[in-house]
Motif scaffolding. Structure first.
Motif, mmCIF file in Angstrom:
data_model
loop_
_atom_site.group_PDB
_atom_site.id
_atom_site.type_symbol
_atom_site.label_atom_id
_atom_site.label_comp_id
_atom_site.label_asym_id
_atom_site.label_seq_id
_atom_site.Cartn_x
_atom_site.Cartn_y
_atom_site.Cartn_z
ATOM 1 N N VAL A 102 75.090 -37.681 67.317
ATOM 2 C CA VAL A 102 74.221 -36.759 66.587
ATOM 3 C C VAL A 102 75.127 -35.923 65.673
ATOM 4 C CG1 VAL A 102 72.517 -34.909 66.764
ATOM 5 C CG2 VAL A 102 72.598 -36.697 68.509
ATOM 6 N N HIS B 85 67.006 -44.102 69.387
ATOM 7 C CA HIS B 85 68.211 -43.296 69.640
ATOM 8 C C HIS B 85 68.664 -43.418 71.093
ATOM 9 C CE1 HIS B 85 71.129 -40.072 69.336
ATOM 10 N NE2 HIS B 85 70.581 -39.521 70.419
ATOM 11 N N HIS C 114 74.719 -43.580 70.043
ATOM 12 C CA HIS C 114 74.508 -42.933 68.751
ATOM 13 C C HIS C 114 74.962 -41.481 68.769
ATOM 14 C CE1 HIS C 114 71.173 -46.097 68.774
ATOM 15 N NE2 HIS C 114 72.058 -46.506 67.898
ATOM 16 N N TRP D 262 63.871 -41.254 66.905
ATOM 17 C CA TRP D 262 64.182 -40.262 67.937
ATOM 18 C C TRP D 262 63.420 -40.492 69.230
ATOM 19 C CZ3 TRP D 262 68.469 -37.836 67.295
ATOM 20 C CH2 TRP D 262 68.935 -37.545 66.009
ATOM 21 N N PRO E 290 71.708 -41.861 73.328
ATOM 22 C CA PRO E 290 72.811 -40.897 73.325
ATOM 23 C C PRO E 290 74.131 -41.477 73.821
ATOM 24 C CG PRO E 290 71.224 -40.394 75.073
ATOM 25 C CD PRO E 290 70.605 -41.441 74.199
ATOM 26 N N ASN F 40 73.767 -38.559 60.519
ATOM 27 C CA ASN F 40 72.668 -39.109 61.316
ATOM 28 C C ASN F 40 71.416 -38.238 61.182
ATOM 29 O OD1 ASN F 40 71.175 -40.586 63.127
ATOM 30 N ND2 ASN F 40 72.384 -40.061 64.918
ATOM 31 N N LEU F 41 71.602 -36.926 61.225
ATOM 32 C CA LEU F 41 70.465 -36.016 61.081
ATOM 33 C C LEU F 41 69.856 -36.098 59.687
ATOM 34 C CD1 LEU F 41 71.848 -32.879 62.946
ATOM 35 C CD2 LEU F 41 70.064 -34.429 63.740
#
Length: 291
Positions: free
Chosen positions: A172, A165, A170, A161, A167, A176-177
Motif C-alpha cells: 500500500v 488486494h 501488494h 480493495w 496484503p 498503488n493508492l
C-alpha cells in the motif's frame, strides 16, 4: 389492426433505444464547459483545470509503467520482469481510459475556445438562436471515453480493495493508492465539474468494456499468457482454469459496472439540479444555444 400496431410499436421502441444509446447531445459546447461557469464558452479557469488533469493523470500512468517491480514481500522463484505485461491488467486499462478522456476533454476545450461562432452576448435585446447542431465526432469520442472511464474507475477501486488486494503481496504505497483510489477520485471531480450529462442507457458501454476485458483475459490465457509473476491467471479471481468461477466473476463485474453507471448518472443529475438552483443565471446561459 392488431397486426399493423405491433410492427409500429416495435419500430418506436427501436427508435427510442437508438436515441438513448446515441452519442448525440445538444448543445454540443456543453462538452467543453464547466457546469459552474457563466456563459457558454470555456473559461480560462476550466482550461487550466483541464491541463492540470491531463498532465497529472498522464504522469501517474507513465510512473505506473516505469516504476514496475516485483512485490516487496514476494518470495517465489526469480522472475524476469516484463514491462509490457503492464498492459494486461484491468486497472491499467481503466487508467489509460482516464488519460484518454482527459486528452480528449482538453482537445474539446481548445476547439471551443477558438470557436468564434459561440461568442454570443446575452446582453442583446434579441438573441439569435442557432439551429440544433450535430454533435462533433471529437465530442462523441470524449463522451464515450468519459462514460466508460468513470464506470471502470468505480468498479476497479471496489473490486481491487475487496477481492484482489492481498496484503501479503501488494504494497500500500502512493502509486498503488493513486491507481486504485485516485482513479475514482479523479472521475468524481470530473462528474462534479463537467457540464455534459450522463445518460442512463450508456451503462451498456461500460458493461461492454468489462465483457471485452473478460474476453481478452480468456484469449490471453488460451494462448499461454501469464501474469508478471509467471502465473497462468492475470488475477486469482479471473482464473480460466476454473471457467465457472471466471465466467461468474466477469458477469458480476458487468452487473457492478451497470450499478456504478447508475451512481454516476445520479451524481450528474444532482450536479445539474444543484447548479440550476444555486446559479440559475449561469445554468441558463450555459444551455442557451440549444435549438
Amino acid at each position: 389492426m392488431k397486426k399493423s400496431c405491433k410492427p409500429a410499436m416495435l419500430g418506436r421502441v427501436w427508435a427510442a433505444s437508438r436515441r438513448a444509446l446515441s452519442l448525440e447531445h445538444s448543445p454540443p459546447h456543453q462538452f467543453a464547459c464547466c457546469q459552474w461557469q457563466a456563459g457558454h464558452k470555456p473559461s480560462m479557469y476550466y482550461l487550466t483545470y483541464r491541463w492540470l488533469v491531463f498532465l497529472t493523470v498522464t504522469s501517474i500512468a507513465v510512473a505506473s509503467f516505469a516504476c514496475q517491480r516485483l512485490p516487496r514481500l514476494y518470495k517465489g522463484p526469480k522472475v524476469e520482469l516484463n514491462y509490457f505485461k503492464w498492459f494486461i491488467y484491468f486497472t491499467n486499462w481503466g487508467y489509460l481510459l482516464i488519460a484518454l478522456q482527459a486528452a480528449l476533454a482538453l482537445a474539446v476545450v481548445h476547439r471551443y475556445r477558438n470557436e468564434k461562432s459561440l461568442n454570443i452576448s446575452c446582453d442583446d435585446d434579441e438573441i439569435q438562436m442557432p439551429r440544433r447542431q450535430k454533435t462533433p465526432v471529437l465530442c462523441r469520442l470524449y463522451w464515450l471515453a468519459h462514460t466508460v472511464a468513470t464506470d471502470l474507475a468505480f468498479v476497479i477501486t471496489l473490486v481491487y480493495w475487496t477481492l484482489v488486494h492481498d496484503p501479503r503481496i501488494h504494497e500500500v504505497n502512493a502509486l498503488n493508492l493513486l491507481v486504485h483510489g485516485g482513479n475514482s477520485l479523479v472521475m468524481l471531480v470530473e462528474l462534479a465539474l463537467t457540464a455534459h450529462p450522463v445518460r442512463a442507457a450508456h451503462a451498456l458501454y461500460g458493461a461492454g468494456a468489462g465483457l471485452a476485458y473478460g474476453l481478452f483475459s480468456a484469449l490471453y490465457w488460451a494462448l499461454g499468457g501469464t501474469d508478471r509473476l509467471g502465473l497462468p491467471a492475470i488475477y486469482p479471481t479471473l482464473d480460466w482454469n476454473k471457467p465457472g468461477s471466471a465466467f461468474g466473476f466477469v458477469a458480476l463485474c458487468a452487473v457492478v459496472m451497470m450499478f456504478a453507471h447508475g451512481v454516476a448518472t445520479c451524481l450528474a443529475a444532482v450536479r445539474a439540479r444543484a447548479a440550476a438552483r444555486l446559479r440559475p443565471a449561469a445554468h441558463d446561459r450555459l444551455a442557451l444555444p440549444a435549438h
